[in-house]
Motif scaffolding. Structure first.
Motif, short mmCIF file in Angstrom:
data_model
loop_
_atom_site.label_atom_id
_atom_site.label_comp_id
_atom_site.label_asym_id
_atom_site.label_seq_id
_atom_site.Cartn_x
_atom_site.Cartn_y
_atom_site.Cartn_z
N VAL A 14 0.88 -1.18 0.00
CA VAL A 14 0.00 0.00 0.00
C VAL A 14 0.91 1.23 0.00
O VAL A 14 1.71 1.41 0.93
CB VAL A 14 -0.94 0.02 1.22
N PHE A 15 0.77 2.05 -1.04
CA PHE A 15 1.75 3.12 -1.25
C PHE A 15 1.30 4.44 -0.61
O PHE A 15 1.18 5.47 -1.26
CB PHE A 15 2.08 3.20 -2.75
N HIS A 16 1.03 4.30 0.66
CA HIS A 16 0.77 5.43 1.58
C HIS A 16 1.60 5.08 2.81
O HIS A 16 1.36 4.01 3.41
CB HIS A 16 -0.73 5.49 1.89
N PHE A 17 2.55 5.93 3.16
CA PHE A 17 3.46 5.61 4.27
C PHE A 17 2.71 5.03 5.46
O PHE A 17 1.67 5.55 5.87
CB PHE A 17 4.19 6.90 4.71
N HIS A 18 3.26 3.99 6.03
CA HIS A 18 2.70 3.43 7.28
C HIS A 18 3.79 2.71 8.03
O HIS A 18 4.77 2.25 7.45
CB HIS A 18 1.52 2.50 7.00
N MET A 19 3.60 2.63 9.34
CA MET A 19 4.49 1.84 10.19
C MET A 19 3.69 0.71 10.79
O MET A 19 2.58 0.93 11.30
CB MET A 19 5.07 2.71 11.31
N HIS A 20 4.26 -0.49 10.73
CA HIS A 20 3.64 -1.65 11.37
C HIS A 20 4.11 -1.72 12.81
O HIS A 20 5.32 -1.66 13.08
CB HIS A 20 4.10 -2.95 10.68
N LEU A 21 3.17 -1.87 13.73
CA LEU A 21 3.50 -2.12 15.15
C LEU A 21 3.06 -3.56 15.40
O LEU A 21 1.85 -3.86 15.37
CB LEU A 21 2.73 -1.18 16.07
N ILE A 22 4.02 -4.44 15.60
CA ILE A 22 3.70 -5.88 15.65
C ILE A 22 4.11 -6.46 17.00
O ILE A 22 5.29 -6.70 17.26
CB ILE A 22 4.41 -6.63 14.49
N PRO A 23 3.11 -6.68 17.86
CA PRO A 23 3.41 -7.29 19.15
C PRO A 23 3.95 -8.70 18.93
O PRO A 23 3.47 -9.41 18.05
CB PRO A 23 2.05 -7.34 19.87
N ARG A 24 4.92 -9.08 19.74
CA ARG A 24 5.51 -10.42 19.60
C ARG A 24 5.31 -11.21 20.89
O ARG A 24 5.34 -10.64 21.98
CB ARG A 24 7.01 -10.30 19.27
#
Ligand code: AMP
Ligand code: ZN
Length: 137
Positions: free
Chosen positions: A97-107
């Motif tokens: 998806v070419f709209h800046f985003h940051m993934h926050l991925i709980p581990r």
């Protein structure tokens, strides 16, 4: 600028409903519809930037501060054992998806989410070559 053809512009600005964890005048944080793990969230700016390199420095700085705050809350709320922040730029890097985003991925211990990589190999000569190429930019 907002792009009415961009799904993340429409989600970030509330035109398309989402499960929102956080919102302020610049950003919305939503749950990912195809999560890598429980609680996988996306931080979206409300303005359209296609990727990291398109961001104004001020927005980039704010994005990291917001990501830090929400990721901490997410980790605590879900009892996660760790947290990956992932941010893809370009198709080769996995951006879809070419709209800046940051993934926050709980581990979670032993969650087997396929986010990390197998270490490769290099040589001192190539490391030096890379260093010289970057220095020349
Ligand atoms: P990337 O591959 O870094 O571009 O990440 C795009 C992410 O957006 C993927 O993790 C998708 O699961 C997620 N995604 C795509 N469409 C939606 C949507 N409508 N709502 C929530 N997450 C979405
Ligand atoms: Zn957009």
């Amino acid at each position: 600028m907002k792009d009415s053809n961009c799904i993340f512009c429409r989600i970030a600005n509330g035109e398309i409903p989402s499960t929102t964890l956080y919102e302020d005048e610049d950003f919305r944080v939503i749950l990912d519809l195809g999560p890598a793990t429980r609680g996988h969230a996306l931080l979206l700016p409300k303005e359209h930037y296609k990727d990291l390199f398109d961001l104004e420095d001020e927005v980039a700085a704010k994005a990291l501060v917001r990501a830090k705050r929400i990721a901490g809350r997410l980790q605590a709320a879900l009892g996660a054992d760790g947290m990956n922040l992932v941010q893809n730029n370009g198709e080769a890097a996995g951006q879809t998806v070419f709209h800046f985003h940051m993934h926050l991925i709980p581990r979670y211990q032993n969650d087997h989410a396929g986010i990390l990589w197998e270490p490769g190999s290099t040589t001192p000569e190539d490391m030096e070559e890379v260093r010289r190429l970057v220095e020349g930019q």
